[in-house]
Design a protein around this motif. Structure first.
Motif, PDB file in Angstrom:
ATOM      1  N   GLY A  68      23.846  41.508  27.740  1.00 58.17           N
ATOM      2  CA  GLY A  68      25.225  41.040  27.323  1.00 58.17           C
ATOM      3  C   GLY A  68      25.603  39.893  28.051  1.00 58.17           C
ATOM      4  N   THR A  69      25.019  39.227  29.062  1.00 62.00           N
ATOM      5  CA  THR A  69      25.360  38.107  29.732  1.00 62.00           C
ATOM      6  C   THR A  69      25.446  36.928  28.484  1.00 62.00           C
ATOM      7  N   ARG A  70      26.584  36.383  28.595  1.00 62.11           N
ATOM      8  CA  ARG A  70      26.792  35.147  27.659  1.00 62.11           C
ATOM      9  C   ARG A  70      26.083  33.696  28.070  1.00 62.11           C
ATOM     10  N   VAL A  71      25.200  33.198  27.387  1.00 61.53           N
ATOM     11  CA  VAL A  71      24.468  32.228  27.705  1.00 61.53           C
ATOM     12  C   VAL A  71      24.496  31.050  26.553  1.00 61.53           C
ATOM     13  N   ARG A  72      24.135  29.952  27.135  1.00 63.25           N
ATOM     14  CA  ARG A  72      24.298  28.577  26.449  1.00 63.25           C
ATOM     15  C   ARG A  72      23.015  27.893  26.504  1.00 63.25           C
ATOM     16  N   VAL A  73      22.787  26.923  25.539  1.00 59.87           N
ATOM     17  CA  VAL A  73      21.240  26.523  25.551  1.00 59.87           C
ATOM     18  C   VAL A  73      21.324  25.083  26.342  1.00 59.87           C
ATOM     19  N   ALA A  74      20.316  24.928  27.150  1.00 61.79           N
ATOM     20  CA  ALA A  74      19.875  23.552  27.642  1.00 61.79           C
ATOM     21  C   ALA A  74      18.613  23.348  27.382  1.00 61.79           C
ATOM     22  N   PHE A  75      18.201  22.363  27.905  1.00 57.53           N
ATOM     23  CA  PHE A  75      16.795  21.786  27.436  1.00 57.53           C
ATOM     24  C   PHE A  75      16.194  21.242  28.900  1.00 57.53           C
ATOM     25  N   GLU A  76      14.712  21.551  29.178  1.00 59.16           N
ATOM     26  CA  GLU A  76      13.985  21.324  30.285  1.00 59.16           C
ATOM     27  C   GLU A  76      12.789  20.805  29.781  1.00 59.16           C
ATOM     28  N   ASP A  77      12.190  19.691  30.299  1.00 57.06           N
ATOM     29  CA  ASP A  77      10.972  19.003  29.850  1.00 57.06           C
ATOM     30  C   ASP A  77       9.838  19.999  30.588  1.00 57.06           C
ATOM     31  N   ALA A  78       9.018  20.422  29.533  1.00 56.92           N
ATOM     32  CA  ALA A  78       7.844  21.006  29.815  1.00 56.92           C
ATOM     33  C   ALA A  78       6.555  20.051  30.101  1.00 56.92           C
ATOM     34  N   ASP A  79       5.447  20.402  30.573  1.00 51.22           N
ATOM     35  CA  ASP A  79       4.390  19.614  30.995  1.00 51.22           C
ATOM     36  C   ASP A  79       4.245  18.955  29.801  1.00 51.22           C
ATOM     37  N   GLY A  80       3.914  17.488  29.960  1.00 53.81           N
ATOM     38  CA  GLY A  80       3.820  16.658  28.729  1.00 53.81           C
ATOM     39  C   GLY A  80       5.051  15.923  28.444  1.00 53.81           C
ATOM     40  N   GLY A  81       6.212  16.432  28.999  1.00 48.48           N
ATOM     41  CA  GLY A  81       7.669  15.701  28.326  1.00 48.48           C
ATOM     42  C   GLY A  81       8.064  16.644  27.326  1.00 48.48           C
ATOM     43  N   GLN A  82       7.628  17.353  26.691  1.00 48.93           N
ATOM     44  CA  GLN A  82       8.041  17.860  25.590  1.00 48.93           C
ATOM     45  C   GLN A  82       9.533  19.138  25.772  1.00 48.93           C
ATOM     46  N   PRO A  83      10.563  18.581  25.280  1.00 52.41           N
ATOM     47  CA  PRO A  83      11.639  19.619  25.965  1.00 52.41           C
ATOM     48  C   PRO A  83      11.598  21.128  25.238  1.00 52.41           C
ATOM     49  N   VAL A  84      11.903  21.883  25.936  1.00 48.19           N
ATOM     50  CA  VAL A  84      12.037  23.275  25.670  1.00 48.19           C
ATOM     51  C   VAL A  84      13.168  23.833  25.925  1.00 48.19           C
ATOM     52  N   PRO A  85      13.778  24.790  25.049  1.00 45.10           N
ATOM     53  CA  PRO A  85      15.099  25.210  25.450  1.00 45.10           C
ATOM     54  C   PRO A  85      15.029  26.382  26.612  1.00 45.10           C
ATOM     55  N   VAL A  86      16.102  26.410  27.222  1.00 50.21           N
ATOM     56  CA  VAL A  86      16.397  27.507  28.333  1.00 50.21           C
ATOM     57  C   VAL A  86      17.852  27.739  28.065  1.00 50.21           C
ATOM     58  N   PHE A  87      18.309  28.931  28.860  1.00 46.24           N
ATOM     59  CA  PHE A  87      19.640  29.097  28.671  1.00 46.24           C
ATOM     60  C   PHE A  87      20.170  29.351  29.870  1.00 46.24           C
ATOM     61  N   THR A  88      21.626  28.961  30.099  1.00 41.84           N
ATOM     62  CA  THR A  88      22.561  29.193  31.266  1.00 41.84           C
ATOM     63  C   THR A  88      23.564  30.136  31.252  1.00 41.84           C
TER      64      THR A  88
END
Length: 113
Positions: A87-107
């Motif tokens: 139930g925690t409300r979250v918002r998307v952010a992006f982190e660079d994975a190995d190789g510089g490809q952005p991947v979605p994470v949430f805060t």
């Protein structure tokens, strides 16, 4: 964050596929997601599965249900892992994975659900 959309039956889906999982239509497009949702399920990973993850533990692995209804796996970051609950409300952010490809994470944000 974009989601795959079937204009034939108006279904959103993630992960992207060559056809719609509801009507099997093959003329799909993409739409922008709001990028917000709730934690549907989660766990705190305390032992790394591989040396590349050793510096990250403990971390939260969650199924996030976007406000559009689509669910996806992602990490919840920038918070105390113990504070993340269903139930925690979250918002998307992006982190660079190995190789510089952005991947979605949430805060987390807001009142927590």
């Amino acid at each position: 964050l974009v989601l795959q959309h079937c204009p034939r039956c108006d279904r959103l889906q993630h992960y992207p596929r060559s056809w719609c999982t509801r009507c099997l239509g093959d003329r799909l497009d993409h739409v922008d997601a709001a990028g917000t949702g709730v934690v549907y399920s989660c766990t705190v990973v305390r032992r790394h599965p591989a040396p590349a993850f050793a510096a990250r533990v403990p971390y939260v692995l969650a199924i996030v249900e976007l406000d559009e209804g689509v669910r996806l796996f992602a990490n919840v970051v920038d918070c105390d892992p113990e504070s993340v609950t269903i139930g925690t409300r979250v918002r998307v952010a992006f982190e660079d994975a190995d190789g510089g490809q952005p991947v979605p994470v949430f805060t987390p944000f807001g009142d927590g659900g």
